[in-house]
Design a protein around this motif. Structure first.
Motif: not given
Lengths: 582, 319
Positions: B190-212
């Motif tokens: 779950q953590t690894v996939l969430e992190f992958d998704a969060a990085i993807f969001e940042l790549q899309q110039k979006k904010k990532s509440s998970w990273i924050t």
């Protein structure tokens, strides 16, 4: 794209298939990112070739190095045969594949970068035990090559890949990340209950995500995880789930036809790697092609029995022979160096000078040495000589069956052979058969110890190991065979004499298969002995091998050690009574 | 927090420390070594794919806001000890280039696959860690300077072991194995996939509440470690508990006096981590595997039930 899937190992790949796969991967990367650079790695690359050097003059320009990336541009490294990879390249692979960051700290170079390299390697199943498990683990994505040897199949497949249809999915690279649920996680987490690494679970999960993204889905479905598991060869036929998702624009734009993930089976019943999957794999790449069966015919027409794609789990690795550690040099004052050079070191004598590294090391000081233009001014401290792979001209291999020698003074029995090894400066390999282990199950295997020479401090410990309860003599002979193959038949090794000394009463009670599977043998009669004799026949075929069989005093089964000596064409002797401990 | 997130940052490529699932022993070892720098670092031993490197890098990012100084296995002597800047030399200017050991002064020096290092480089590191002084006597340089760093190394025991001298330089050793619990494995996924998704969001110039949130939690953990480090000097070890440390180290046939010293130091660090002013026997029991595993006679074997039983017997005398 989805991270963590950049190490791809293709089992039993024909060279032409590997090239084809490289071209396909290149095309995919070109669509999604940029056209990649291409690099091949083989058995000859050393550290400098891999990592490059700085420019220090116009006639010695900088060399980028095969593994240094060009400003983050993608790169494909192709390894046609991973079993023949040079030691320097193996070490580079271990620290590079799947790493978040790569650091380069060599000869004035001080760089770090985020890797953007795909690694595509081929390996024969038969030889996979020759590769470090540590290195194999870096290749998270595995594929089985089809068994076809018809080159035209590859050409046909290549033509079909020119179709534009399969590229549509790649255009969905910016689609939302698909969502998943707890059942999906539990299912994946239970897929590899016996794996020694979490990488396989993570690879399966990431591959599922990748497939869902290629299809443009917003949610993980049963079909995605089954497709991903099929690609990794871990779903038995009975669990195969037919994916009905059509790969068309409607699916990409909407969510119809998408089935959320449901618990399709008891997780414990699937994907146990100890049992080969029965799946007849008809389409290794069907997920990427996403049901364009008319386009991709190569794999459809080739019935492939997919065994599991991690064959290293089931075999005993010869890894101690192929360790990634830099070998210890046994000959410091060699007159005529013969090993392959694997690097350079500061020279202490004038023999074996590495000319180019010497020039490289001196040239940077020329400005401060006020050398005349065009002429190099060398200092003694500039001199570099080659660091070479360890080579010896002879080796002593001892196979000791501890269960038959409980009262024997081994040092005295082996004194003659130790004197020979000392005189020859030979490295020594001890194959320990029937030693006590903390976990008794592992007493079903023999173990190998390598020593630099007869004076190694580990020698006494090795000779005085405690006997166990089983006698895996056949496995001990198998290790002898592998060792001889490695020493006498491999590469440019220069050993020209091997002495094999076997101390046993010949009563091997563990069949070879039991040593491999670690299953206790029941009702065994002569199987372990027959296995031993069969391997001994193969050992006899080696040239430049001198064999001795030494047997303890025994009153029964005296023919067993004699038979072994006969199979090996070895000298035979019985241990004198005075060599027994009082 | 998001304003600080730079997609090109190396740090962002590593799973945040606060989100690492499991790895209790390893995390404890790293945190104790941070609280008590004199512990000298942590050796992380474990099979492939157990998250050794990720955890070590994530910890460095949390405590120093940057990737650790990394010593790769093919590093050359000039880059480890220090040399000259070659570009400057070519322009007839002699400018020293600090080596990795100097770069790591006051920070974390990370060695991935430490057991694959060239013996020659291992000897250099041994010299520096044993004396605390970096001596450069090469290529016309003759300098000495005090150096202190937290040495963190990872190794896969399948590739062979370390020499005892280098083993001893690591204050603590964490032996980690793959998680067998399906629930924990699910959490890791779950953590690894969430992190992958969060990085993807940042790549899309979006904010990532998970990273924050992960970075906020990182900061909370870091602050607690700073507090513990400040409290460490005031944490006491009674005479009786000193005797316990010595008794345990002797019981495990620790090959040097460093065993009891490290055990006592680690126990104090743990007490400080828990906000306590004095060490208890339970603290000693908790850190004993970290401090003594690689100092036992049979250091090639993982800490096992027999070791636990021995530890219990040794401690029972004082309970």
């Amino acid at each position: 794209m989805v991270p963590g899937l950049k190490g791809i190992l293709i089992l039993d790949a024909h060279p032409q298939l590997l090239v084809l796969m490289k071209d396909i991967l290149s095309e995919i990367i070109s669509i999604v990112v940029n056209p990649p650079d291409h690099v091949y790695l083989s058995s000859i690359e050393d550290e400098d070739t891999l990592w490059g050097n700085k420019s220090i003059s116009s006639f010695l320009p900088s060399y980028t190095g095969l593994l240094r990336e060009n400003n983050g541009l993608p790169r494909i490294v192709t390894i046609p045969d991973i079993t023949r990879l040079s030691l320097a390249a193996q070490r580079a692979c271990v620290v590079s594949i799947g790493s978040d960051i790569i650091s380069l700290e060599r000869h004035g170079q001080h760089e770090s970068w985020i890797p953007n390299t795909w690694w595509l390697a081929a390996c024969s199943r038969r030889d996979i035990g020759d590769v470090s498990p540590h290195l194999l683990d870096r290749f998270t994505l595995r594929l089985q090559s089809p068994l076809t040897t018809d080159i035209s199949d590859y050409e046909q497949f290549s033509c079909s890949m020119n179709s534009d249809n399969w590229k549509i999915g790649l255009a969905s690279i910016n689609k939302p990340w698909p969502v998943w649920d707890d059942k999906f996680l539990s299912f994946v987490a239970a897929m590899f209950p016996n794996a020694t690494s979490m990488r396989r679970d993570i690879t399966l999960a990431r591959l599922t995500i990748a497939l869902a993204r290629i299809k443009g889905q917003i949610q993980i479905t049963n079909a995605d995880v089954i497709d991903a598991a099929e690609l990794l060869g871990v779903i038995p036929e009975a669990k195969r789930y037919h994916n009905h998702i059509s790969y068309n624009q409607d699916t990409i734009d909407g969510d119809k036809d998408i089935e959320p993930f449901t618990d399709i089976s008891e997780p414990q019943s699937v994907g146990n790697l100890s049992e080969p999957s029965k799946l007849l794999k008809k389409d290794v790449d069907e997920v990427i092609s996403s049901k364009q069966e008319s386009d991709i015919e190569l794999f459809d027409n080739t019935d492939i029995l997919i065994e599991d794609l991690y064959p290293e789990d089931k075999i005993i690795s010869n890894h101690d022979i192929y360790s990634l550690q830099i070998p210890i040099s046994t000959h410091k004052f060699r007159i005529k160096p013969q090993g392959v050079h694997i690097g350079v070191k500061s020279a202490t004598t004038l023999s074996d000078i590495a000319i180019v590294p010497t020039i490289l090391s001196s040239i940077i000081y020329q400005p401060i040495r006020r050398s005349k233009k065009g002429k190099l001014k060398l200092f003694l401290s500039d001199l570099k000589s080659y660091r070479r792979l360890t080579v010896s001209k002879s080796i002593l291999i001892l196979l000791i069956d501890y269960t038959s020698l409980k009262e024997v003074d081994l040092e005295k029995v082996l004194e003659y052979h130790f004197q020979w090894a000392y005189k020859e400066r030979s490295p020594i390999v001890i194959i320990q058969v029937g030693i006590e282990r903390e976990d008794a199950l592992y007493e079903l295997r023999a173990y190998k110890i390598e020593m630099k020479n007869v004076l190694s401090p580990n020698m006494a410990k090795a000779l005085n190991a405690f006997p166990g309860k089983a006698t895996p003599l056949a496995h001990g002979f198998e290790l002898v065979l592998k060792t001889l193959q490695n020493i006498l038949n491999r590469g440019r090794n220069t050993i020209n004499a091997a002495r094999l000394v076997i101390l046993t009463d010949g009563r091997g009670n563990v069949p070879l298969n039991a040593s491999y599977t670690l299953n206790y043998p029941y009702g065994i009669k002569r199987e372990g002995i027959e296995d031993t004799l069969s391997i001994a026949d193969k050992i006899r075929d080696f040239q430049r091998l001198e064999s001795f069989v030494i047997s303890p005093l025994i009153s029964t089964y005296v023919n067993l050690p004699l038979n072994i000596a006969g199979a090996l064409d070895a000298s035979f002797e019985v241990i004198d009574t005075y060599l027994y401990k009082r | 927090m998001e304003a600080q997130i730079n997609l090109n940052s190396f740090s962002l490529r590593v799973l945040p420390y606060s989100r690492i699932v499991g790895q209790k022993t390893l995390k404890l070892g790293l945190e104790l070594a941070f609280i008590a720098p004199r512990l000298g670092g942590v050796l992380i031993s474990g099979h492939r794919g157990t998250g050794k490197s990720t955890t070590a890098r994530a910890f460095s990012i949390m405590v120093s806001k940057s990737m650790p100084v990394t010593l790769p296995i093919n590093a050359t002597e000039d880059r480890v000890i220090g040399g000259w800047k070659i570009d400057a030399l070519m322009n007839r200017k002699a400018r020293p280039q600090p080596g990795l050991l100097e770069d790591a002064n006051g920070k974390l020096l990370y060695i991935d696959e430490v057991n694959l290092l060239d013996d020659h480089i291992v000897n250099i590191i041994l010299d520096v860690t044993s004396t605390g002084i970096l001596t450069i006597q090469r290529e016309g340089r003759n300098e000495s300077k005090p150096i202190q760093f937290m040495l963190v190394g990872t190794m896969n025991p399948e590739e062979g072991n370390l020499r005892p001298q280098l083993l001893d330089r690591f204050g603590l050793m964490a032996d980690i194995s793959i998680e067998k619990d399906i629930n924990i494995r699910s959490q890791i996924l779950q953590t690894v996939l969430e992190f992958d998704a969060a990085i993807f969001e940042l790549q899309q110039k979006k904010k990532s509440s998970w990273i924050t949130q992960a970075y906020k939690d990182n900061n909370y953990c870091y602050q607690s470690l700073i507090t513990a480090r400040e409290k460490f000097a005031d944490t006491t070890l009674s005479t009786d508990n000193k005797e316990v440390c010595i008794h345990i180290a002797m019981g495990f046939q620790s090959e040097s006096h460093r065993g009891d010293y490290i055990l006592a130091l680690a126990a104090r660090a743990l007490a400080a981590r828990e906000g306590m002013s004095a060490v208890t026997i339970e603290h000693i029991r908790t850190v004993a595997p970290l401090a003594l595993q690689h100092r036992r006679q049979n250091f090639n074997q993982s800490w096992n039930k027999n070791d636990d039983d021995l530890l219990t017997r040794l401690i029972s005398k004082y309970e």
